[in-house]
Design an enzyme around this catalytic site. Structure first.
Site, PDB file in Angstrom:
ATOM      1  N   HIS A 282      24.554 -34.675  20.378  1.00 49.82           N
ATOM      2  CA  HIS A 282      23.726 -35.335  21.391  1.00 49.82           C
ATOM      3  C   HIS A 282      24.520 -36.363  22.184  1.00 49.82           C
ATOM      4  O   HIS A 282      25.623 -36.776  21.790  1.00 49.82           O
ATOM      5  CB  HIS A 282      22.535 -36.019  20.727  1.00 49.82           C
ATOM      6  CG  HIS A 282      22.901 -37.125  19.775  1.00 49.82           C
ATOM      7  ND1 HIS A 282      23.155 -38.421  20.182  1.00 49.82           N
ATOM      8  CD2 HIS A 282      23.051 -37.123  18.427  1.00 49.82           C
ATOM      9  CE1 HIS A 282      23.434 -39.168  19.136  1.00 49.82           C
ATOM     10  NE2 HIS A 282      23.387 -38.398  18.056  1.00 49.82           N
TER      11      HIS A 282
ATOM     12  N   CYS B 230      25.519 -37.523  12.936  1.00 49.54           N
ATOM     13  CA  CYS B 230      25.514 -36.653  14.112  1.00 49.54           C
ATOM     14  C   CYS B 230      26.889 -36.652  14.779  1.00 49.54           C
ATOM     15  O   CYS B 230      27.806 -37.363  14.356  1.00 49.54           O
ATOM     16  CB  CYS B 230      24.461 -37.126  15.113  1.00 49.54           C
ATOM     17  SG  CYS B 230      22.759 -36.984  14.513  1.00 49.54           S
TER      18      CYS B 230
END
Length: 377
Positions: free
Chosen positions: A305, A322
């Site tokens: 992301h 992440c």
């Protein structure tokens, strides 16, 4: 469960004199009635002759497919009679072992019981969808599946593809806690493969979770061969097309405290705009951040992301697991990786192993490990 000797009208003749005098007797099972028990296939039997034609339909006009035995004496439906359904069976047979005698045509109708409860499923990919080369067939059940019923359900499911690809079903527990069965190929799909999935589940008992009331039939296509590999120490995501690198992107993977999990992930979904909530991954109310171009790898929160708040992208691994990037690079990755494509994470310090049911993580296991998940092994 009874059987019905079908009322018959006969006509025509042929064969030898013995066959000409004889008449085949047709019997259908389940028998006639309005409260026929669930759980059995529909069968037609020809005593003293060979079956030449069977037409079976439900009350919605759907055809019930089946097969005639090699000796011509029986016809058996491919699936089972579904709950609260009326079936009409029309059969024709000719007398004699070779079926050259007098012709007999018969019709029978019966209605099955209502199921005490009904189980349903949700399939991925959706019918007609184009997906990445790592996409499994994933079937999520509304209600629990008794372990004693898994083999029957698995036998009712088939996957065919063009070109033909070897693969196997495996039972997993979805991140939601629901029962799920996935089919993965031994190796990732060839680009352009056409896949068909059929589930002859109508009339199949799943145990305490209820009976299935319908059959399922869907298909999908394997798209371009797009994959990615993340090398954690170098803060780099490399995109691959048809096995060749086509671009590097700098980012920040998980910190030493929350390192990104290793192994081969599968893109399970994507979201153009998303709010990153720390509470969803066990960090209380530490942060609430808006992100764009979010590519989901697991259900537990491993994402690719944009991270515009991170000033150390490409320099330091400081995320909570992440892989964060600039907004423009996150969009490049988002556009490049379709749902079903694979993302391999290498050289991480994480020792955690992602369960196959956490997202579409079927590639976390070796082929031998995966095959052991089948209820038929």
């Amino acid at each position: 469960m009874g059987s019905l000797a079908l009322s018959a009208c006969s006509g025509g003749s042929g064969g030898d004199s013995t066959d000409a005098k004889a008449e085949a007797r047709l019997t259908v099972t389940p028998g006639s009635g309005t409260d026929v028990a669930l759980g059995s296939p529909i069968t037609v039997k020809a005593d003293g002759g060979r079956i030449t034609k069977v037409e079976a339909k439900d009350d919605k006009g759907n055809e019930v497919t089946g097969r005639v035995a090699e000796d011509g004496s029986t016809w058996t439906s491919d699936g089972k009679a579904g709950p609260k359904t009326t079936y009409t069976v029309r059969a024709t047979a000719k007398a004699g072992k070779e079926g050259k005698g007098k012709e007999t045509s018969s019709t029978a109708t019966f209605t099955t019981q209502q199921a005490p409860s009904v189980n349903k499923l949700t399939n991925a990919p959706a019918n007609g969808e184009t997906v990445g080369t790592g996409m499994p067939v994933s079937i999520l059940f509304d209600h629990p599946i008794d372990k004693s019923k898994r083999a029957d359900i698995e036998k009712s499911l088939t996957v065919t593809s063009t070109p033909k690809v070897e693969g196997a079903w495996g039972w997993v527990k979805d991140w939601s806690g629901q029962d799920r069965i996935d089919w993965r190929p031994k190796e990732t799909w060839p680009s352009g493969t056409k896949v068909k999935v059929k589930g002859l589940l109508s009339g199949v008992n799943s145990g305490e979770g209820g009976w299935f009331a319908k059959n399922y039939d869907f298909g999908f296509t394997i798209g371009a061969d797009h994959k990615a590999v993340i090398d954690v120490p170098s803060h780099t995501l490399t995109m691959y097309e048809n096995g060749k690198p086509v671009g590097d992107i700098k980012g920040s993977a998980g910190s030493p405290v929350d390192p990104t999990r290793g192994g081969v992930h599968t893109v399970r979904s994507k979201n153009a705009d998303e709010t990153m909530d720390s509470a969803t991954i066990g960090h209380g109310n530490e942060w609430m951040l808006d992100s764009k171009w979010v590519t989901h790898l697991t259900a537990s929160g491993t994402f690719l992301h944009s991270a515009p708040w991170n000033q150390s992208i490409g320099v330091e691994n400081n995320s909570h697991g992440c892989f964060g990037m600039t907004t423009s690079d996150a969009k490049r990755v988002y556009d490049f990786l379709p749902v079903g494509s694979t993302v391999e994470v290498k050289n991480t310090t994480s020792t955690k192993v992602t369960d196959p049911g956490n997202g579409l993580s079927v590639w976390m296991e070796t082929w031998d490990q995966w095959q052991k998940r089948s209820a038929l092994k």
